[in-house]
Design a protein around this motif. Structure first.
Motif, PDB file in Angstrom:
ATOM      1  N   GLU A 159       0.546  -1.234   0.183  1.00 17.05           N
ATOM      2  CA  GLU A 159      -0.107  -0.042  -0.082  1.00 17.05           C
ATOM      3  C   GLU A 159       0.796   1.331   0.046  1.00 17.05           C
ATOM      4  O   GLU A 159       0.351   2.317  -0.305  1.00 17.05           O
ATOM      5  N   ALA A 160       2.089   1.432   0.405  1.00 16.25           N
ATOM      6  CA  ALA A 160       2.798   2.146   0.249  1.00 16.25           C
ATOM      7  C   ALA A 160       3.799   2.295  -0.906  1.00 16.25           C
ATOM      8  O   ALA A 160       4.288   3.617  -0.997  1.00 16.25           O
ATOM      9  N   ALA A 161       3.624   1.455  -1.743  1.00 17.38           N
ATOM     10  CA  ALA A 161       4.322   1.629  -3.119  1.00 17.38           C
ATOM     11  C   ALA A 161       3.313   2.323  -4.081  1.00 17.38           C
ATOM     12  O   ALA A 161       2.198   2.683  -3.739  1.00 17.38           O
ATOM     13  N   PRO A 162       4.136   2.704  -5.169  1.00 16.71           N
ATOM     14  CA  PRO A 162       3.289   3.443  -6.199  1.00 16.71           C
ATOM     15  C   PRO A 162       2.024   2.833  -6.782  1.00 16.71           C
ATOM     16  O   PRO A 162       2.226   1.534  -6.915  1.00 16.71           O
ATOM     17  N   ARG A 163       1.115   3.417  -6.954  1.00 23.06           N
ATOM     18  CA  ARG A 163      -0.038   2.822  -7.733  1.00 23.06           C
ATOM     19  C   ARG A 163       0.180   2.690  -8.962  1.00 23.06           C
ATOM     20  O   ARG A 163       0.982   3.327  -9.709  1.00 23.06           O
ATOM     21  N   GLY A 164      -0.553   1.872  -9.637  1.00 25.97           N
ATOM     22  CA  GLY A 164      -0.553   1.767 -11.181  1.00 25.97           C
ATOM     23  C   GLY A 164      -0.138   0.649 -11.775  1.00 25.97           C
ATOM     24  O   GLY A 164       0.712  -0.189 -11.011  1.00 25.97           O
ATOM     25  N   PRO A 165      -0.278   0.525 -12.956  1.00 26.89           N
ATOM     26  CA  PRO A 165       0.194  -0.853 -13.630  1.00 26.89           C
ATOM     27  C   PRO A 165       1.831  -0.850 -14.063  1.00 26.89           C
ATOM     28  O   PRO A 165       2.276  -1.760 -14.467  1.00 26.89           O
ATOM     29  N   GLY A 166       2.426   0.309 -13.666  1.00 23.60           N
ATOM     30  CA  GLY A 166       3.931   0.262 -13.905  1.00 23.60           C
ATOM     31  C   GLY A 166       4.767  -0.446 -12.771  1.00 23.60           C
ATOM     32  O   GLY A 166       5.828  -0.696 -13.061  1.00 23.60           O
ATOM     33  N   LEU A 167       4.274  -0.842 -11.847  1.00 23.59           N
ATOM     34  CA  LEU A 167       4.531  -1.761 -10.992  1.00 23.59           C
ATOM     35  C   LEU A 167       3.957  -3.207 -11.033  1.00 23.59           C
ATOM     36  O   LEU A 167       2.993  -3.275 -11.111  1.00 23.59           O
ATOM     37  N   ALA A 168       4.922  -4.193 -11.174  1.00 23.48           N
ATOM     38  CA  ALA A 168       4.462  -5.453 -11.416  1.00 23.48           C
ATOM     39  C   ALA A 168       4.553  -6.439 -10.171  1.00 23.48           C
ATOM     40  O   ALA A 168       5.444  -6.263  -9.247  1.00 23.48           O
ATOM     41  N   ALA A 169       3.755  -7.143  -9.870  1.00 24.75           N
ATOM     42  CA  ALA A 169       3.709  -8.381  -8.663  1.00 24.75           C
ATOM     43  C   ALA A 169       3.681  -9.611  -9.442  1.00 24.75           C
ATOM     44  O   ALA A 169       2.941  -9.890 -10.094  1.00 24.75           O
ATOM     45  N   ILE A 170       5.019 -10.257  -9.208  1.00 27.41           N
ATOM     46  CA  ILE A 170       5.168 -11.247 -10.017  1.00 27.41           C
ATOM     47  C   ILE A 170       5.080 -12.597  -8.797  1.00 27.41           C
ATOM     48  O   ILE A 170       5.782 -12.649  -7.948  1.00 27.41           O
ATOM     49  N   PHE A 171       3.909 -13.649  -8.982  1.00 31.12           N
ATOM     50  CA  PHE A 171       3.805 -14.802  -8.197  1.00 31.12           C
ATOM     51  C   PHE A 171       4.266 -16.167  -9.075  1.00 31.12           C
ATOM     52  O   PHE A 171       3.767 -16.354  -9.931  1.00 31.12           O
ATOM     53  N   ASP A 172       4.964 -16.888  -8.241  1.00 32.60           N
ATOM     54  CA  ASP A 172       5.168 -18.388  -8.578  1.00 32.60           C
ATOM     55  C   ASP A 172       3.984 -18.810  -8.360  1.00 32.60           C
ATOM     56  O   ASP A 172       3.273 -18.508  -7.430  1.00 32.60           O
ATOM     57  N   PHE A 173       3.617 -19.931  -9.062  1.00 28.05           N
ATOM     58  CA  PHE A 173       2.153 -20.962  -8.838  1.00 28.05           C
ATOM     59  C   PHE A 173       2.706 -22.006  -7.678  1.00 28.05           C
ATOM     60  O   PHE A 173       2.374 -21.963  -6.645  1.00 28.05           O
TER      61      PHE A 173
END
Length: 145
Positions: A14-28
């Motif tokens: 929630e403290a990170a910048p908003r928007g699609p410019g930041l990616a959250a990458i998850f392993d399955f």
């Protein structure tokens, strides 16, 4: 992951910048769910009577080799894929949705759901990175957005 660690992770998101410019990458496998999704597919073939003794023995042998570090995961993946050879894509998609709903969706870690949801609220680009097939991971990607 402790509830304190989850709360801290969500605060950081929630403290990170908003928007699609930041990616959250998850392993399955092993991150969003415990273990390997391939096991749900193997269990399905066992239930359907499609996995013969020789193929089951070979799969167990490969899994043991993977656990001992003498084989690559790639070998186990190829063994699993051979059992689905010749199936129609539409039938595989239907089966994938059923296996996901019955066996995989209930296994998604609640903590990881919360973290994915926090990134979604922030408008981040969500990525599912995996060596699993699209049939294994596709329903999870759609479910988690």
């Amino acid at each position: 992951m402790s509830s304190r660690a989850i709360e801290q992770a969500i605060r950081e998101i929630e403290a990170a910048p908003r928007g699609p410019g930041l990616a959250a990458i998850f392993d399955f496998d092993g991150t969003l769910i415990p273990g390997y999704s391939e096991l749900a597919w193997i269990r399905q073939r066992l239930r359907d009577g499609e996995l013969g003794f020789a193929e089951l023995a070979r799969t167990v042998e490969l899994a043991a080799g993977l656990a001992l570090g003498t084989l690559a995961r790639h070998d186990l993946i190829l063994q699993g894929l051979r059992g689905w050879k010749g199936r129609r894509v539409a039938a595989m998609d239907r089966l994938a949705d059923r296996i996901f709903a019955q066996a995989i969706e209930p296994e998604i870690f609640p903590e990881m759901r919360a973290i994915v949801e926090a990134h979604r609220r922030m408008g981040h680009t969500l990525v599912l990175a995996t060596s699993a097939t699209r049939f294994q991971a596709g329903p999870a990607a759609r479910h988690l957005g």
